[in-house]
Scaffold this motif. Structure first.
Motif, PDB file in Angstrom:
ATOM      1  N   LEU B 253       0.838  -1.196   0.000  1.00  0.00           N
ATOM      2  CA  LEU B 253       0.000   0.000   0.000  1.00  0.00           C
ATOM      3  C   LEU B 253       0.876   1.250   0.000  1.00  0.00           C
ATOM      4  CD1 LEU B 253      -2.737  -1.089   2.561  1.00  0.00           C
ATOM      5  CD2 LEU B 253      -3.031  -0.729   0.104  1.00  0.00           C
ATOM      6  N   PRO B 254       0.426   2.318  -0.664  1.00  0.00           N
ATOM      7  CA  PRO B 254       1.197   3.558  -0.651  1.00  0.00           C
ATOM      8  C   PRO B 254       1.228   4.186   0.736  1.00  0.00           C
ATOM      9  CG  PRO B 254      -0.734   3.742  -2.106  1.00  0.00           C
ATOM     10  CD  PRO B 254      -0.815   2.415  -1.425  1.00  0.00           C
ATOM     11  N   GLN B 255       2.180   5.079   0.932  1.00  0.00           N
ATOM     12  CA  GLN B 255       2.256   5.819   2.193  1.00  0.00           C
ATOM     13  C   GLN B 255       1.018   6.681   2.380  1.00  0.00           C
ATOM     14  OE1 GLN B 255       6.131   7.900   2.197  1.00  0.00           O
ATOM     15  NE2 GLN B 255       6.570   6.457   3.838  1.00  0.00           N
ATOM     16  N   GLY B 256       0.823   7.134   3.611  1.00  0.00           N
ATOM     17  CA  GLY B 256      -0.329   7.940   3.951  1.00  0.00           C
ATOM     18  C   GLY B 256      -0.201   9.369   3.514  1.00  0.00           C
TER      19      GLY B 256
END
Lengths: 335, 335
Positions: B253-256
């Motif tokens: 998942l991509p970073q926040g």
């Protein structure tokens, strides 16, 4: 002798969770009636999660509340005086006059029958009940034998979603905060199961309760509950989206990772329909709803749970608690 | 004399973007035909983004490819030999035999008419064209005068979505990577505008091109393009979701921050319908599609752009490029 109106106004906008000082109780004189107007005396007014969005700057579901103005919303009132031939003193009406003890109306109010407890028109027979009915039947389209999941299971929307789904022959799994609410959902409302989202084993409990997956998830909370639902969604499942109470007090976006690819990917692989709706768009269909629902309520086939707080001065604290899930049933202020 | 079949198999699963060593070209003898079988000689095979999902462990749209097995997918083949009375030598068929030069089939193939270029049955008249048609018409339901936005605008799905929406009287805004593709979308495909997602001013450019907001966003990419679309979505807009190419090579998942509350909140406030679909569920409706589409293609009302790569040995590199947007039109390998 001039009457005094007690009103709760928005004192300042909340940042995150509302605090008592976001609200202010003021007293104003009730003005003289002009021709065509009626004086309403508030009996009950409704506290609903969507009001939190209206406390922010900018539009949400509805225009935002202005600073210094009375918080508006559904109310059951009695006609106290009338200069409008369509309304007689003593009649009960549903208005949108909100958090105040009196209001003057030009007549944009609806009479309510006296065969049913009037407060029900703020809950099971009002906006929350209609929200449940419309979203479940029009977007959710549950079929007998399917599994329907709804959170805030003992609230006015959740309890109605679950009971309507049971009447359609579905397996119904509720999600609620605490053992008392879960017991109520299964024992009183007739849900097949109810899972406590405060439990450390919540995700596993939900999975066990939904052994055939989830066909309809009626979304009124968002947040971690939604993420527990996500992996259980069946192919061709439907998600009517009417509320996101878990997000309303967010002052900004949560920390990462960004879950978007996981959610979008699941919706794609499982051909999920996720559809937002706002019930105020659909009031042309409310007569159909009432025709179906009033007999169900009167016969006891649909049970009603109200959480009635007495005194307008207690409304702010009750509303703050609503956003934390402290209410148990439809939250109403009795004036 | 036994024929040699060249096949591309999955050598190992990619982690992130596929590399050449995820693929392996092998040679195997073509087996003798049994009664009821036909020998197919591949003329074209299709490279499609969804194949990336099938290279991962576990199901995606379809079961995953197994290590050591031929990558399957749409192919146009000629009947080279037949022990099945339903098929004659020389006929053209559409099969699902994928990345190989020959294949033996028991007859789960479909004859294709010789009035149209056979490769079109991998693109405009095949899975991608049908995906565009079904998602746009059934979920998107565009009305004349509405604004339809589609990314990968010169690809087989995007080009078809845009051209079909133009035929319905919509304003069509494409999104593509690079000036050449954008020029092609407006000059050749007849889009009203096309915005380059590689430009530093992409978000503003899209906003300017969609001055009345977006009514239908046909989602085939996800990622930053979707986030640029989000604030432009009109009330009651519809998002058919058929692909997420921007995410396919993600290893995690991509970073926040987590964008979920922003997306869900927008879908709620704007009453958006977001619905995933997979075209393989809907082949019962393909005849209707072909009946409508073949005349449009033959008359030139719908334009076709193909990107044909020659030689099976070049398929892996072409597929790697497809996931980076290097193709220009429907990517096909000519054997």
């Amino acid at each position: 002798m001039s009457l005094i109106n007690q009103q709760i106004v928005l004192a300042k906008r909340p940042h995150g969770a509302p605090q008592p000082d976001n609200f202010k109780l003021i007293e104003t004189p009730v003005p003289e009636l002009k021709e065509g107007e009626v004086l309403l005396k508030t009996k009950y007014f409704s506290l609903d999660p969507y009001m939190r969005g209206r406390m922010n700057e900018g539009p949400s579901y509805a225009p935002c509340f202005n600073i210094g103005e009375v918080l508006s919303g559904g109310a059951v009132c009695t006609i106290e005086a009338s200069k409008n031939p369509s309304f007689k003193v003593g009649e009960s009406v549903l208005s949108y006059t909100g958090w105040q003890t009196y209001a003057v109306s030009k007549g944009d109010i609806n009479k309510i029958p006296d065969t049913v407890k009037s407060s029900y028109f703020l809950g099971v027979l009002g906006m929350p009940g209609f929200t449940a009915y419309y979203g479940l039947t029009t977007i959710g389209q549950p079929k007998a034998g399917e599994t329907v999941v709804v959170a805030a299971a003992t609230g006015p929307v959740g309890s109605m979603v679950g009971q309507l789904a049971k009447l359609k022959g579905c397996r119904v799994v509720g999600i609620a905060g605490g053992a008392d609410k879960c017991t109520f959902a299964t024992q009183e409302l007739g849900f097949d199961a109810c899972v406590d989202h405060k439990s450390a084993t919540f995700k596993d409990d939900l999975k066990k309760a939904c052994s055939s997956g989830i066909d309809v998830y009626y979304e009124n909370v968002g947040g971690p509950v939604f993420m527990a639902v996500l992996p259980l969604l069946n192919t061709f499942s439907r998600i009517p989206l009417c509320g996101l109470i878990a997000h309303y007090n967010n002052a900004g976006l949560p920390q990462g990772p960004d879950l978007t690819p996981l959610i979008a990917g699941t919706f794609l692989k499982n051909r999920v329909k996720y559809q937002g709706f706002i019930i105020s768009d659909h009031y042309d269909q409310i007569e159909d709803f009432l025709k179906e629902m009033i007999p169900l309520v009167l016969s006891g086939k649909v049970k009603v749970k109200e959480d009635i707080v007495k005194g307008i001065e207690n409304a702010p604290q009750a509303f703050i608690g609503l956003l934390e899930g402290k209410n148990f049933g439809k939250l109403i202020v009795e004036v």
